[in-house]
Design a protein around this motif. Structure first.
Motif, mmCIF file in Angstrom:
data_model
loop_
_atom_site.group_PDB
_atom_site.id
_atom_site.type_symbol
_atom_site.label_atom_id
_atom_site.label_comp_id
_atom_site.label_asym_id
_atom_site.label_seq_id
_atom_site.Cartn_x
_atom_site.Cartn_y
_atom_site.Cartn_z
ATOM 1 N N ALA A 9 -1.394 -0.475 -5.818
ATOM 2 C CA ALA A 9 -0.802 -1.497 -6.496
ATOM 3 C C ALA A 9 -1.715 -1.748 -7.802
ATOM 4 N N ALA A 10 -0.844 -1.815 -8.906
ATOM 5 C CA ALA A 10 -1.538 -1.994 -10.333
ATOM 6 C C ALA A 10 -2.126 -3.078 -10.527
ATOM 7 N N SER A 11 -1.875 -4.017 -9.970
ATOM 8 C CA SER A 11 -2.852 -5.366 -9.815
ATOM 9 C C SER A 11 -2.737 -6.068 -8.903
ATOM 10 N N SER A 12 -3.725 -6.994 -8.633
ATOM 11 C CA SER A 12 -3.942 -7.769 -7.389
ATOM 12 C C SER A 12 -2.668 -8.687 -7.190
ATOM 13 N N ASP A 13 -1.900 -8.889 -7.988
ATOM 14 C CA ASP A 13 -0.776 -9.815 -7.922
ATOM 15 C C ASP A 13 0.219 -9.140 -6.893
ATOM 16 N N ASP A 14 0.155 -7.957 -6.864
ATOM 17 C CA ASP A 14 1.085 -7.055 -5.998
ATOM 18 C C ASP A 14 0.426 -6.746 -4.602
ATOM 19 N N ALA A 15 -0.672 -7.394 -4.263
ATOM 20 C CA ALA A 15 -1.611 -7.015 -3.005
ATOM 21 C C ALA A 15 -0.666 -7.410 -1.763
ATOM 22 N N ARG A 16 -0.106 -8.261 -1.921
ATOM 23 C CA ARG A 16 0.843 -8.767 -0.517
ATOM 24 C C ARG A 16 1.786 -7.669 -0.263
ATOM 25 N N GLU A 17 2.438 -7.230 -1.444
ATOM 26 C CA GLU A 17 3.571 -6.223 -1.427
ATOM 27 C C GLU A 17 2.842 -4.795 -0.893
ATOM 28 N N ALA A 18 1.864 -4.556 -1.228
ATOM 29 C CA ALA A 18 0.902 -3.385 -0.898
ATOM 30 C C ALA A 18 0.768 -3.463 0.742
ATOM 31 N N ARG A 19 0.221 -4.573 1.063
ATOM 32 C CA ARG A 19 0.149 -4.695 2.556
ATOM 33 C C ARG A 19 1.422 -4.399 3.443
ATOM 34 N N ARG A 20 2.398 -5.196 2.902
ATOM 35 C CA ARG A 20 3.515 -4.775 3.691
ATOM 36 C C ARG A 20 4.043 -3.470 3.659
ATOM 37 N N ALA A 21 4.061 -2.763 2.738
ATOM 38 C CA ALA A 21 4.451 -1.316 2.296
ATOM 39 C C ALA A 21 3.227 -0.537 3.174
ATOM 40 N N ALA A 22 2.004 -0.730 3.239
ATOM 41 C CA ALA A 22 1.210 -0.181 4.173
ATOM 42 C C ALA A 22 1.541 -0.091 5.450
ATOM 43 N N ALA A 23 2.046 -1.380 5.997
ATOM 44 C CA ALA A 23 2.440 -1.482 7.414
ATOM 45 C C ALA A 23 3.816 -0.814 7.490
ATOM 46 N N ARG A 24 4.576 -0.658 6.772
ATOM 47 C CA ARG A 24 5.880 0.135 6.929
ATOM 48 C C ARG A 24 5.480 1.534 6.710
ATOM 49 N N LEU A 25 4.791 1.976 5.829
ATOM 50 C CA LEU A 25 4.186 3.626 5.837
ATOM 51 C C LEU A 25 3.363 3.944 7.306
ATOM 52 N N GLU A 26 2.727 3.003 7.732
ATOM 53 C CA GLU A 26 1.947 3.143 9.074
ATOM 54 C C GLU A 26 2.853 3.464 10.214
ATOM 55 N N ARG A 27 4.000 2.531 10.132
ATOM 56 C CA ARG A 27 4.899 2.648 11.129
ATOM 57 C C ARG A 27 5.791 3.966 11.150
ATOM 58 N N ILE A 28 6.092 4.248 9.815
ATOM 59 C CA ILE A 28 6.434 5.643 9.924
ATOM 60 C C ILE A 28 5.842 6.724 10.197
ATOM 61 N N GLY A 29 4.555 6.651 9.908
ATOM 62 C CA GLY A 29 3.733 7.556 10.318
ATOM 63 C C GLY A 29 3.417 7.950 11.749
ATOM 64 N N ARG A 30 3.370 6.686 12.609
ATOM 65 C CA ARG A 30 3.355 6.875 13.914
ATOM 66 C C ARG A 30 4.690 7.239 14.504
ATOM 67 N N GLU A 31 5.782 7.153 13.765
ATOM 68 C CA GLU A 31 7.098 7.637 14.294
ATOM 69 C C GLU A 31 6.863 9.290 14.036
ATOM 70 N N PHE A 32 6.419 9.768 13.137
ATOM 71 C CA PHE A 32 6.240 11.117 12.779
ATOM 72 C C PHE A 32 5.525 11.679 13.988
ATOM 73 N N GLN A 33 4.389 10.993 14.224
ATOM 74 C CA GLN A 33 3.293 11.277 15.371
ATOM 75 C C GLN A 33 4.073 11.184 16.812
ATOM 76 N N LYS A 34 5.019 10.562 16.971
ATOM 77 C CA LYS A 34 5.636 10.570 18.248
ATOM 78 C C LYS A 34 6.585 11.636 18.507
#
Length: 169
Positions: free
Chosen positions: A126-151
């Motif tokens: 995220a370009a600024s800490s103002d977007d940290a919350r959105e970055a955490r949500r996006a990271a959670a989604r990216l992790e979930r997709i990654g686990r789907e790939f692994q499955k």
């Protein structure tokens, strides 16, 4: 899955394996791809350093820069630890619904994941800490997709085992 970068246009997203092969990326140019690949390489080095310092195997590293600067989230998706990562992601999302199908007591699944699915690294910037919350949500989604790939990779490995063919080591 490919729409994840378009759902977060203000963030940079990148999911790779340990060979730095991009599976999902928001990279829009060779320079941007090179930067995300460099951050991923640094994430791998950070994880290795933490292990060598006997700090254990990190699931996530977050770097915040001062004065409302950039935020970098690095996630480690090791199929051998998918059950504990699922619990951590639910804390990330604060709604405890991440990967509800995971059965932490199913040793057969973990063994199959170990054999067939690679470790994945996710990076969200995220370009600024103002977007940290959105970055955490996006990271959670990216992790979930990654686990789907692994499955999927694990399921393909199990199919090869049942067909009498050996799986790649």
């Amino acid at each position: 899955m490919s729409s994840l970068p378009s759902q977060h246009p203000t963030l940079s997203l990148h999911l790779t394996d340990l060979t730095l092969t991009p599976l999902i990326t928001s990279s829009s140019s060779p320079t941007h791809l090179e930067s995300l690949t460099s951050l991923t390489s640094s994430a791998i080095t950070s994880q290795t350093t933490a292990q060598r310092a006997n700090l254990g195997r990190p699931q996530r590293i977050m770097v915040e820069y001062p004065d409302s600067g950039a935020v970098v989230l690095q996630s480690y998706l090791d199929p051998r630890e998918s059950h504990s990562e699922s619990e951590s992601v639910s804390k990330y999302k604060h709604d405890h619904d991440a990967d509800a199908d995971a059965d932490p007591d199913d040793a057969t699944t973990r063994t199959a994941d170990d054999a067939a699915a690679p470790v994945l690294i996710g990076v969200v910037v995220a370009a600024s800490s103002d977007d940290a919350r959105e970055a955490r949500r996006a990271a959670a989604r990216l992790e979930r997709i990654g686990r789907e790939f692994q499955k999927e990779w694990a399921a393909q490995g199990l199919e090869q085992d049942t067909d009498g063919r050996s799986t790649p080591e």
